[in-house]
Design a protein around this motif. Structure first.
Motif, PDB file in Angstrom:
ATOM      1  N   GLY A  25       0.811  -1.218   0.000  1.00 52.09           N
ATOM      2  CA  GLY A  25       0.000   0.000   0.000  1.00 52.09           C
ATOM      3  C   GLY A  25       0.838   1.259   0.000  1.00 52.09           C
ATOM      4  O   GLY A  25       2.057   1.226  -0.132  1.00 52.09           O
ATOM      5  N   GLY A  26       0.177   2.371   0.193  1.00 51.20           N
ATOM      6  CA  GLY A  26       0.844   3.669   0.203  1.00 51.20           C
ATOM      7  C   GLY A  26       1.621   3.892   1.485  1.00 51.20           C
ATOM      8  O   GLY A  26       1.037   3.967   2.560  1.00 51.20           O
ATOM      9  N   LEU A  78       2.388   5.707   7.123  1.00 48.71           N
ATOM     10  CA  LEU A  78       3.287   6.263   8.135  1.00 48.71           C
ATOM     11  C   LEU A  78       2.659   7.485   8.805  1.00 48.71           C
ATOM     12  O   LEU A  78       2.783   7.680  10.015  1.00 48.71           O
ATOM     13  N   LYS A  79       1.972   8.289   8.014  1.00 48.71           N
ATOM     14  CA  LYS A  79       1.295   9.461   8.575  1.00 48.71           C
ATOM     15  C   LYS A  79       0.204   9.037   9.551  1.00 48.71           C
ATOM     16  O   LYS A  79       0.059   9.610  10.620  1.00 48.71           O
ATOM     17  N   GLU A  80      -0.564   8.007   9.185  1.00 47.93           N
ATOM     18  CA  GLU A  80      -1.614   7.497  10.069  1.00 47.93           C
ATOM     19  C   GLU A  80      -1.045   7.040  11.411  1.00 47.93           C
ATOM     20  O   GLU A  80      -1.710   7.127  12.430  1.00 47.93           O
ATOM     21  N   SER A 128       5.320  10.185  10.271  1.00 43.86           N
ATOM     22  CA  SER A 128       5.667  11.310   9.401  1.00 43.86           C
ATOM     23  C   SER A 128       5.760  12.609  10.171  1.00 43.86           C
ATOM     24  O   SER A 128       6.654  13.407   9.943  1.00 43.86           O
ATOM     25  N   LYS A 129       4.858  12.821  11.084  1.00 46.25           N
ATOM     26  CA  LYS A 129       4.882  14.062  11.860  1.00 46.25           C
ATOM     27  C   LYS A 129       6.109  14.128  12.749  1.00 46.25           C
ATOM     28  O   LYS A 129       6.700  15.159  12.928  1.00 46.25           O
ATOM     29  N   SER A 141      13.387   1.998  11.293  1.00 49.74           N
ATOM     30  CA  SER A 141      12.706   0.839  11.891  1.00 49.74           C
ATOM     31  C   SER A 141      11.211   0.874  11.598  1.00 49.74           C
ATOM     32  O   SER A 141      10.586  -0.182  11.429  1.00 49.74           O
ATOM     33  N   ALA A 142      10.629   2.055  11.502  1.00 50.55           N
ATOM     34  CA  ALA A 142       9.202   2.163  11.152  1.00 50.55           C
ATOM     35  C   ALA A 142       8.977   1.714   9.715  1.00 50.55           C
ATOM     36  O   ALA A 142       7.989   1.042   9.415  1.00 50.55           O
TER      37      ALA A 142
END
Length: 88
Positions: free
Chosen positions: A13-14, A19-21, A25-26, A46-47
């Motif tokens: 997936g995207g 990552l933002k969810e 990202s933040k 690691s994420a």
């Protein structure tokens, strides 16, 4: 050939959106939020690896790189230079 008996391959997936969810990202972006997912390659590897593993466990046949928008144009807009391309 991987995939189901019908020859269909499941793509991951995207990355940036996922990552933002998860708040990655933040936490990792000091520049454009559009680049935040890709910047996680350097700031929170690691994420990124963990998300790849989750896609594998979910049955993905094909994994893509987490490099969407890593272009000189987008890096320049975020105040980053071309040298960041190799790092990311």
């Amino acid at each position: 050939m991987m995939g189901g008996s019908d020859g269909v391959l499941l793509l991951d997936g995207g990355f940036g959106h996922e990552l933002k969810e998860r708040g990655v990202s933040k936490a990792t972006s000091t520049s454009s939020t559009f680049l935040a997912g890709a910047l996680a390659n350097q700031n929170d590897p690691s994420a990124v690896v963990g998300l790849h593993r989750e896609y594998i466990r979910a049955g993905c046949d094909v994994l893509t790189t987490n490099s969407f928008v890593l272009t000189p144009h987008h890096l320049a807009k975020a105040g980053l230079g071309r040298t960041h391309l190799q790092d990311l």
